[in-house]
Scaffold this active site. Sequence first.
Site, mmCIF file in Angstrom:
data_model
loop_
_atom_site.group_PDB
_atom_site.id
_atom_site.type_symbol
_atom_site.label_atom_id
_atom_site.label_comp_id
_atom_site.label_asym_id
_atom_site.label_seq_id
_atom_site.Cartn_x
_atom_site.Cartn_y
_atom_site.Cartn_z
ATOM 1 C CG ASN A 14 62.794 50.630 118.235
ATOM 2 O OD1 ASN A 14 63.679 50.065 117.588
ATOM 3 N ND2 ASN A 14 63.000 51.777 118.847
ATOM 4 C CE1 TYR A 67 71.373 52.583 118.018
ATOM 5 C CE2 TYR A 67 72.330 50.484 117.362
ATOM 6 C CZ TYR A 67 71.290 51.409 117.313
ATOM 7 O OH TYR A 67 70.183 51.157 116.540
ATOM 8 C CG HIS A 71 68.769 53.917 113.422
ATOM 9 N ND1 HIS A 71 69.064 54.273 114.710
ATOM 10 C CD2 HIS A 71 69.433 54.805 112.624
ATOM 11 C CE1 HIS A 71 69.861 55.335 114.689
ATOM 12 N NE2 HIS A 71 70.108 55.667 113.438
ATOM 13 C CD GLU A 75 72.988 57.405 112.760
ATOM 14 O OE1 GLU A 75 72.909 57.628 113.977
ATOM 15 O OE2 GLU A 75 71.980 57.320 112.018
ATOM 16 C CE LYS A 103 66.499 49.989 115.826
ATOM 17 N NZ LYS A 103 66.344 50.543 117.202
HETATM 18 P P1 ADP Z 1 65.599 56.277 118.817
HETATM 19 O O1 ADP Z 1 65.960 55.005 118.095
HETATM 20 O O2 ADP Z 1 64.129 56.540 118.790
HETATM 21 O O3 ADP Z 1 66.414 57.464 118.381
HETATM 22 P P2 ADP Z 1 67.301 56.191 121.170
HETATM 23 O O4 ADP Z 1 68.335 56.831 120.314
HETATM 24 O O5 ADP Z 1 66.967 56.834 122.467
HETATM 25 O O6 ADP Z 1 65.916 56.018 120.362
HETATM 26 O O7 ADP Z 1 67.709 54.703 121.480
HETATM 27 C C1 ADP Z 1 68.351 53.903 120.509
HETATM 28 C C2 ADP Z 1 67.718 52.532 120.520
HETATM 29 O O8 ADP Z 1 67.978 51.909 121.780
HETATM 30 C C3 ADP Z 1 66.187 52.508 120.415
HETATM 31 O O9 ADP Z 1 65.733 52.604 119.087
HETATM 32 C C4 ADP Z 1 65.858 51.173 121.042
HETATM 33 O O10 ADP Z 1 66.126 50.087 120.135
HETATM 34 C C5 ADP Z 1 66.869 51.110 122.175
HETATM 35 N N1 ADP Z 1 66.358 51.667 123.440
HETATM 36 C C6 ADP Z 1 66.129 52.966 123.725
HETATM 37 N N2 ADP Z 1 65.681 53.138 124.986
HETATM 38 C C7 ADP Z 1 65.630 51.887 125.522
HETATM 39 C C8 ADP Z 1 65.244 51.360 126.797
HETATM 40 N N3 ADP Z 1 64.835 52.165 127.787
HETATM 41 N N4 ADP Z 1 65.321 50.022 126.993
HETATM 42 C C9 ADP Z 1 65.738 49.196 125.996
HETATM 43 N N5 ADP Z 1 66.117 49.620 124.767
HETATM 44 C C10 ADP Z 1 66.063 50.944 124.532
HETATM 45 MG MG MG Z 2 68.403 57.821 118.542
#
Ligand code: ADP
Ligand code: MG
Length: 139
Positions: free
Chosen positions: A114, A51, A117, A128, A11
Site C-alpha cells: 500500500n 512490525y 507506512h 519508529e 515500501k
Molecule cells: P497501517 O499501515 O494502515 O497502520 P496496519 O498497521 O494495520 O495498517 O498494518 C500494517 C501493514 O500491514 C499495512 O500497511 C499493510 O502493508 C499490511 N497489512 C495490514 N492488514 C493486512 C491484511 N489484512 N493482509 C495483508 N497485509 C496487511
Molecule cells: Mg499501523
Amino acid sequence: MSGNKTLTMIKPTAFAKNYTGKIIDKIIEGGFRIVAMKMTKLTKDQAKLFYKVHQDKPFYNDLVTFMSSGPIVAAILEKENAVEAWRHYIGATNPEKAAPGTIRNLYGTSLQANAVHGSDSDENAEIEAAFFFSQLERF
Ligand code: ADP
Ligand code: MG
C-alpha cells in the site's frame, strides 16, 4: 497535546515502481517538512522488529517478507498533528478503500503493498523514528 512528527516508509513495491519521486512531491505538497530521509533495505530481523506489534496477526510473516524484499525510503515528517494528518493524507490501509488522490490510492497496488507506512501514535512515531535515525541525522 498531539506531537508534530511521524515516520513514513516508501515500501518496496512503490520504490521498485519508481514512485519515490512522485511520493516525495506529495509529501512536500501536503505541507510536511522532511526532517530526515534515507534509502535502506531492511533485513528480515529488522522488519520483524519494526512490525513486532503485529506479530500475532495472520499477515505478519508475509508482511515481514515483503518489507525486507527490496529497498525502501524511510523519512521523519514534521507537521502540526503529524500522525493524524499523515494518516489522513495517505488514505486507508487498503488502497481500494483509500480516498481518491491519496498516496495509497494513487500508488498502492494491494492491501500489503500500500505504497507507504504511517505511524499510528506519537509514542510509536518516536520509537519508529529512533529505529531509523539518530538525533544527528535529523534536521
Ligand atoms: P497501517 O499501515 O494502515 O497502520 P496496519 O498497521 O494495520 O495498517 O498494518 C500494517 C501493514 O500491514 C499495512 O500497511 C499493510 O502493508 C499490511 N497489512 C495490514 N492488514 C493486512 C491484511 N489484512 N493482509 C495483508 N497485509 C496487511
Ligand atoms: Mg499501523
